[in-house]
Design an enzyme around this catalytic site. Sequence first.
Site, PDB file in Angstrom:
ATOM      1  N   ARG A  10     -14.504 -50.243  45.247  1.00 26.82           N
ATOM      2  CA  ARG A  10     -15.749 -50.769  44.703  1.00 26.82           C
ATOM      3  C   ARG A  10     -16.774 -49.629  44.637  1.00 26.82           C
ATOM      4  O   ARG A  10     -16.847 -48.802  45.531  1.00 26.82           O
ATOM      5  CB  ARG A  10     -16.285 -51.900  45.588  1.00 26.82           C
ATOM      6  CG  ARG A  10     -15.240 -52.965  45.860  1.00 26.82           C
ATOM      7  CD  ARG A  10     -15.809 -54.078  46.716  1.00 26.82           C
ATOM      8  NE  ARG A  10     -14.761 -54.883  47.300  1.00 26.82           N
ATOM      9  CZ  ARG A  10     -14.070 -55.801  46.660  1.00 26.82           C
ATOM     10  NH1 ARG A  10     -14.319 -56.023  45.396  1.00 26.82           N
ATOM     11  NH2 ARG A  10     -13.120 -56.495  47.252  1.00 26.82           N
ATOM     12  N   LYS A  59     -19.264 -65.974  33.544  1.00 24.89           N
ATOM     13  CA  LYS A  59     -19.197 -65.781  34.996  1.00 24.89           C
ATOM     14  C   LYS A  59     -19.957 -64.524  35.408  1.00 24.89           C
ATOM     15  O   LYS A  59     -20.771 -64.546  36.335  1.00 24.89           O
ATOM     16  CB  LYS A  59     -17.744 -65.662  35.450  1.00 24.89           C
ATOM     17  CG  LYS A  59     -17.577 -65.122  36.882  1.00 24.89           C
ATOM     18  CD  LYS A  59     -16.149 -64.713  37.150  1.00 24.89           C
ATOM     19  CE  LYS A  59     -15.993 -64.058  38.510  1.00 24.89           C
ATOM     20  NZ  LYS A  59     -16.616 -62.720  38.586  1.00 24.89           N
ATOM     21  N   ASN A  60     -19.673 -63.402  34.753  1.00 24.82           N
ATOM     22  CA  ASN A  60     -20.259 -62.133  35.191  1.00 24.82           C
ATOM     23  C   ASN A  60     -21.773 -62.104  34.986  1.00 24.82           C
ATOM     24  O   ASN A  60     -22.485 -61.421  35.726  1.00 24.82           O
ATOM     25  CB  ASN A  60     -19.593 -60.960  34.460  1.00 24.82           C
ATOM     26  CG  ASN A  60     -18.158 -60.744  34.913  1.00 24.82           C
ATOM     27  OD1 ASN A  60     -17.808 -61.052  36.055  1.00 24.82           O
ATOM     28  ND2 ASN A  60     -17.320 -60.225  34.028  1.00 24.82           N
ATOM     29  N   ASP A 114     -11.118 -56.308  32.679  1.00 27.45           N
ATOM     30  CA  ASP A 114     -10.814 -57.683  33.067  1.00 27.45           C
ATOM     31  C   ASP A 114      -9.825 -58.366  32.124  1.00 27.45           C
ATOM     32  O   ASP A 114      -9.333 -59.458  32.428  1.00 27.45           O
ATOM     33  CB  ASP A 114     -12.096 -58.513  33.137  1.00 27.45           C
ATOM     34  CG  ASP A 114     -12.877 -58.278  34.425  1.00 27.45           C
ATOM     35  OD1 ASP A 114     -12.350 -57.586  35.320  1.00 27.45           O
ATOM     36  OD2 ASP A 114     -14.005 -58.783  34.538  1.00 27.45           O
ATOM     37  N   CYS A 157     -11.692 -60.203  44.870  1.00 21.36           N
ATOM     38  CA  CYS A 157     -10.364 -59.680  44.553  1.00 21.36           C
ATOM     39  C   CYS A 157     -10.188 -58.249  45.041  1.00 21.36           C
ATOM     40  O   CYS A 157     -11.084 -57.413  44.917  1.00 21.36           O
ATOM     41  CB  CYS A 157     -10.131 -59.715  43.038  1.00 21.36           C
ATOM     42  SG  CYS A 157     -10.224 -61.365  42.337  1.00 21.36           S
ATOM     43  N   ARG A 170     -11.971 -69.152  40.804  1.00 13.23           N
ATOM     44  CA  ARG A 170     -13.223 -68.432  41.041  1.00 13.23           C
ATOM     45  C   ARG A 170     -13.911 -68.087  39.729  1.00 13.23           C
ATOM     46  O   ARG A 170     -15.139 -67.944  39.688  1.00 13.23           O
ATOM     47  CB  ARG A 170     -12.950 -67.116  41.797  1.00 13.23           C
ATOM     48  CG  ARG A 170     -12.795 -67.232  43.288  1.00 13.23           C
ATOM     49  CD  ARG A 170     -12.740 -65.840  43.925  1.00 13.23           C
ATOM     50  NE  ARG A 170     -13.758 -64.983  43.334  1.00 13.23           N
ATOM     51  CZ  ARG A 170     -13.523 -63.785  42.809  1.00 13.23           C
ATOM     52  NH1 ARG A 170     -12.317 -63.277  42.816  1.00 13.23           N
ATOM     53  NH2 ARG A 170     -14.516 -63.078  42.299  1.00 13.23           N
TER      54      ARG A 170
END
Length: 419
Positions: free
Chosen positions: A123, A24-25, A306, A118, A398
């Site tokens: 950030r 995903k990343n 994560d 999320c 997601r």
Amino acid sequence: MAEDRYIIHGGIRLEGQVAVSGGKNAAVAIIPAALLGSSASVIENLPDIEDVHVLVEMLRYLGAKVEFDGSVMRIDPTTVDKYNPPAYLAQRMRASYYLAPVLLGIFMRAEVPMPGGCNIGTRQIDQTVKGMSTLGAQVDTLGGVINVKSDKLIGSEVYLDCPSVGATINTVLTAVSAVGTTTIYNAAKEPHVVDLANFLNSMGARVMGAGTSIIRVRGGRPLRGSNYTIIPDQIETGTLMIAAAATGGDVIITGAIPTHMEALSAKLLEMGVYIREEDDLIHVRSNGRLRGISLKTQGYPGFPTDLQQPMTALLSICSGSSLVTENIFNSRFKYVAELERMGARIRVIENTAIIEGVDHLVGTSICATDLRAGAAMIVAGLIGEGTTEITNIGHIERGYERIDKKLRSLGAMIERVTK
């Protein structure tokens, strides 16, 4: 109003073999980067997840021609004619701001809404702004939009205050369109940073040092389209490893990269889990109750933030005390209240969770507060006695491709229902 949710009947040992999806990343960085090509790119091994589908919508909105069959994507950027993706799409994912440096490289301006996704803490947009500004862009973030423009991007030395993945990726994506050489100091080393660099190099860019703390980029476009296969998902691999260990399971995970998992593997071994690695597979076996440990999240190659949440769910039933310190995000323990509803004993003091292991968790109705917290809820449901109902599973989907189906293939009693 009907809502999708997972129903899990816990206490079943996971057994069998399961394949990991694409990363995903890596995907959410590589897909925007494909717009920098002068011809079409074909990207393989993509995960069929919500974040990827949102990016497909974004690219089409911007004018690109995109075909996606759930694993392979063809992106033709030659018809892109907009530099301002809409807020209603950008707010559905964290990685939307990777479009800002890409569109800046194409149009010398971009207007990209601040990232959504999320709510797990501050950030690092300030470091992204620093990187782009150092290379000659004028950036402001008024009104919740990243407004960026430049007359000319020029390579320079960028010193990141912390090894932020997002800032590293955004600076690299800016630097490939700049004139001259850019050197990024204190760069993030994560596998998906390396994968992005490899993709850009396959397009004709010159990105050197990815995977180390110093990355050098010799800028200059145009880049060409490329055929590229992305890496397997490090975090899905880790989540499956944790789920296997938590259920006293015996699971072989295929299509993985064992070296990406060394920090997690070391902690699981410390807890008493058996782990065998061979080429692209990881064999995880657990018997009996595991020992509590201490861990601290760090940038790669340290323990991934994560995986902190699903690991905490596992530690809640380990013998003795455990300490989990979160060093990356400042609001990543919101999910603890959900574990406590199942009987976990956890105290959070600032950025540290103090966990007193209990004999068992008890199934109940819980909520996925964010993507990786959702993974923690699944782990808790798999080990909880009785039935666990997880709501707000859109967060989970997601980032995890058909996680319910994969767990069912290992014997778990999990179903996706609409109520």
